[in-house]
Motif scaffolding. Structure first.
Motif, short mmCIF file in Angstrom:
data_model
loop_
_atom_site.label_atom_id
_atom_site.label_comp_id
_atom_site.label_asym_id
_atom_site.label_seq_id
_atom_site.Cartn_x
_atom_site.Cartn_y
_atom_site.Cartn_z
N PRO A 1 30.70 34.36 31.21
CA PRO A 1 31.08 32.98 30.91
C PRO A 1 31.28 32.17 32.20
CG PRO A 1 33.00 34.39 30.76
CD PRO A 1 31.83 35.30 31.03
N PRO A 2 31.19 30.85 32.11
CA PRO A 2 31.46 30.03 33.31
C PRO A 2 32.92 30.15 33.71
CG PRO A 2 31.21 28.65 31.35
CD PRO A 2 30.84 30.04 30.94
N ILE A 3 33.15 30.33 35.00
CA ILE A 3 34.52 30.53 35.52
C ILE A 3 34.82 29.44 36.54
CG2 ILE A 3 36.01 32.07 36.86
CD1 ILE A 3 34.43 34.41 35.66
N SER A 4 35.93 28.77 36.37
CA SER A 4 36.39 27.77 37.34
C SER A 4 37.29 28.46 38.34
CB SER A 4 37.13 26.64 36.62
OG SER A 4 37.61 25.69 37.55
N GLN A 5 36.85 28.52 39.61
CA GLN A 5 37.58 29.29 40.61
C GLN A 5 37.63 28.55 41.94
OE1 GLN A 5 35.50 32.94 41.76
NE2 GLN A 5 33.62 32.17 40.81
N PHE A 6 38.69 28.82 42.69
CA PHE A 6 38.94 28.16 43.96
C PHE A 6 39.48 29.22 44.94
CE2 PHE A 6 39.50 25.31 40.47
CZ PHE A 6 38.95 24.10 40.86
N SER A 7 39.25 29.01 46.22
CA SER A 7 39.81 29.93 47.22
C SER A 7 39.91 29.23 48.57
CB SER A 7 38.94 31.18 47.35
OG SER A 7 37.66 30.85 47.84
N GLY A 8 40.69 29.84 49.44
CA GLY A 8 40.86 29.28 50.78
C GLY A 8 42.18 29.67 51.38
N TYR A 9 42.64 28.87 52.33
CA TYR A 9 43.87 29.16 53.07
C TYR A 9 44.93 28.10 52.82
CZ TYR A 9 41.17 32.59 55.73
OH TYR A 9 40.41 33.67 56.10
N ILE A 10 46.15 28.54 52.78
CA ILE A 10 47.30 27.64 52.79
C ILE A 10 48.12 27.98 54.02
CG2 ILE A 10 49.46 27.01 51.66
CD1 ILE A 10 47.07 25.89 50.20
N THR A 11 48.32 26.99 54.89
CA THR A 11 49.12 27.21 56.10
C THR A 11 50.59 27.31 55.73
OG1 THR A 11 47.53 26.01 57.46
CG2 THR A 11 49.77 26.25 58.34
#
Length: 476
Positions: free
Chosen positions: A48-58
């Protein structure tokens, strides 16, 4: 006085204005998140389509310290479902390498590390899932100040996790007023309640701190109290025929688990106990071990055993349906195309090259300072504060066994609300549970240290019950 037509027109204009404003606000929020949106990962299935995010938080601007996250919106109704933050333990093990792609995330690494499979038992059906690699030095999380790594202890990690959460909610403001829950396993049995306590305390002063709508937490096979956990480990090894009567009785005679530093006699005796786990998987005593390159997760642990065990915690490698799963995750996350898709190199201090990623950072295990030998007082405080608290325990785990967890819970002296009973899943006993005033203890039959890996369907039923308040079935 307005006539009826004028009133209708007025409210219609007001409605259009309000709708436009809300839509613009949502568009603005999404544009703020564009830099962290994952379009697709290498080898990811299209459905299925997945809404995803990633990265850094200082979390510390001066030291250049940042934590890496991977976030998935719920598959359905993400605008109303709660936000759940998951932490793995170690200390030093990755919530991306364990929680996200081995246990409860929507994507699992396939057996050769070349792609991803959809996890039909992901908790994404129940909540918006946020995985954080904590503390700094784990996985993709980093610091530009090397001395930070010499300061790692319970308070330091809780402060960084709190800073992460506050800043993450600034980046994703649509979740600021969402019901929020914490979850984790193993040494996250310390991380989770200590972070919950920090949020709970700071919510009382909203002139100084942003309110976080915390509702509760659940922890699996959690390290909780040094005395009860150690006593439980020894008793479990004997009661499950891992060690002999003679070894059990000798170890009981020379070990005083109430002391922070064990005697040499106790260290030697306990090392013999650990040694008996060498041929099997410490973290799932009935599961097969990984035989790739004639090594196993248990053998990897013993190669790095801390001589004076004391408060040191064992590295969290576990067996499951595929005992070599951690090898697959390591292969996948060290691919340059995967790291680029995850934004794992962006804003990473003084390095723009590929990052060396591992499931667990052994150096953190060796230098981490356990400053809180028991979190039982935190439980008492947060129970009084009204948070919803569940502890679950896979009953085939030798590392943080169900016996020790029962010792911990029983020591709280809470009144029993619902007596010990079986709960059922797909017409079979899924485990047992007992409900106290303010806390629920649930066992998962046949699961090891990583319950969502070993018993994914049962784990999904468990988190559904926790979040919705629906009882786990009491009948077959």
């Amino acid at each position: 006085m307005m006539n009826q037509m004028s009133k209708t027109l007025f409210f219609l204009i007001l409605f259009v204005f309000y709708s436009t404003f809300i839509k613009a606000s949502e568009t603005f929020s999404l544009s703020e998140e564009d830099d962290s949106k994952i379009l697709s990962l290498p080898g990811q299935p299209s459905n299925p389509p997945i809404s995803q995010f990633s990265g850094y938080i200082t979390v510390n601007q001066n030291n250049g310290r940042a934590l890496f996250y991977w976030f998935f919106e719920a598959l359905s109704e993400p605008s109303t479902k709660p936000l759940l933050l998951w932490l793995n333990g170690g200390p030093g093990c990755s919530s991306v390498g364990y929680g996200a792609v081995v246990e409860l995330g929507p994507l699992k690494v396939n057996e050769n590390g070349g792609g991803l499979l959809f996890n039909n038992f992901s908790w994404i059906t129940e909540a918006n899932l946020l995985f954080v690699e904590s503390p700094v030095g784990v996985g993709f999380s980093y610091t530009n100040t090397s001395s930070d790594l010499t300061k790692l202890d319970d308070e330091f990690v809780a402060e960084d996790a709190y800073s992460f959460l506050v800043n993450w909610l600034q980046k994703y403001p649509r979740f600021k007023n969402r019901d929020f829950f914490l979850a984790g396993e193993s040494y996250a049995g310390h991380y989770v309640p200590q972070l919950a306590e920090l949020i709970f305390d700071r919510n009382k002063d909203q002139t100084k701190y942003k309110k976080i709508k915390i509702k509760g937490f659940l922890v699996g096979n959690p390290e909780t109290d040094n005395y009860y956990d150690s006593k439980g480990l020894l008793d479990y090894a004997w009661s499950h025929s891992v060690i002999s009567d003679e070894q059990y009785n000798k170890t009981k005679d020379v070990c005083d688990f109430k002391t922070l530093e064990w005697s040499n006699e106790c260290v030697n005796a306990m090392n013999l106990v650990y040694g008996k786990y060498h041929e099997i998987d410490f973290y799932n005593i009935y599961a097969p071990i990984c035989l790739v390159n004639n090594t196993s997760s248990s053998q990897a642990y013993y190669a790095n055993m801390v001589v004076n065990y004391g408060l040191k915690r064992a590295r969290v490698y576990s067996g499951g349906y595929d005992p070599c799963y951690s090898n697959h995750a390591k292969t996948y996350f060290n691919r340059a195309d995967v790291q680029a898709s995850l934004h794992a190199n962006a804003n990473r201090g003084n390095s723009s090259n590929s990052v060396k990623w591992d499931v667990c950072n052994d150096s953190i295990l060796n230098i981490y300072n356990v400053t809180v030998p028991t979190v039982l007082p935190v439980y008492k405080k947060l129970i009084q504060g009204g948070l919803k608290i569940w502890i679950y325990s896979g009953d085939a785990d030798g590392r943080v066994p169900v016996i020790g967890t029962r010792y911990c819970v029983e020591s709280l002296g809470l009144p029993i609300k619902t007596p010990w009973r079986s709960w059922y899943h797909q017409h079979q006993v899924g485990g047992r549970l007992v409900e106290y005033e303010g806390l629920t203890l649930v066992t998962v039959r046949g699961a090891g240290h990583l319950v969502p890996l070993n018993k994914p369907s049962e784990a999904l039923a468990l988190i559904h019950s926790f979040l919705t308040g629906e009882d786990l079935p009491a009948e077959r």
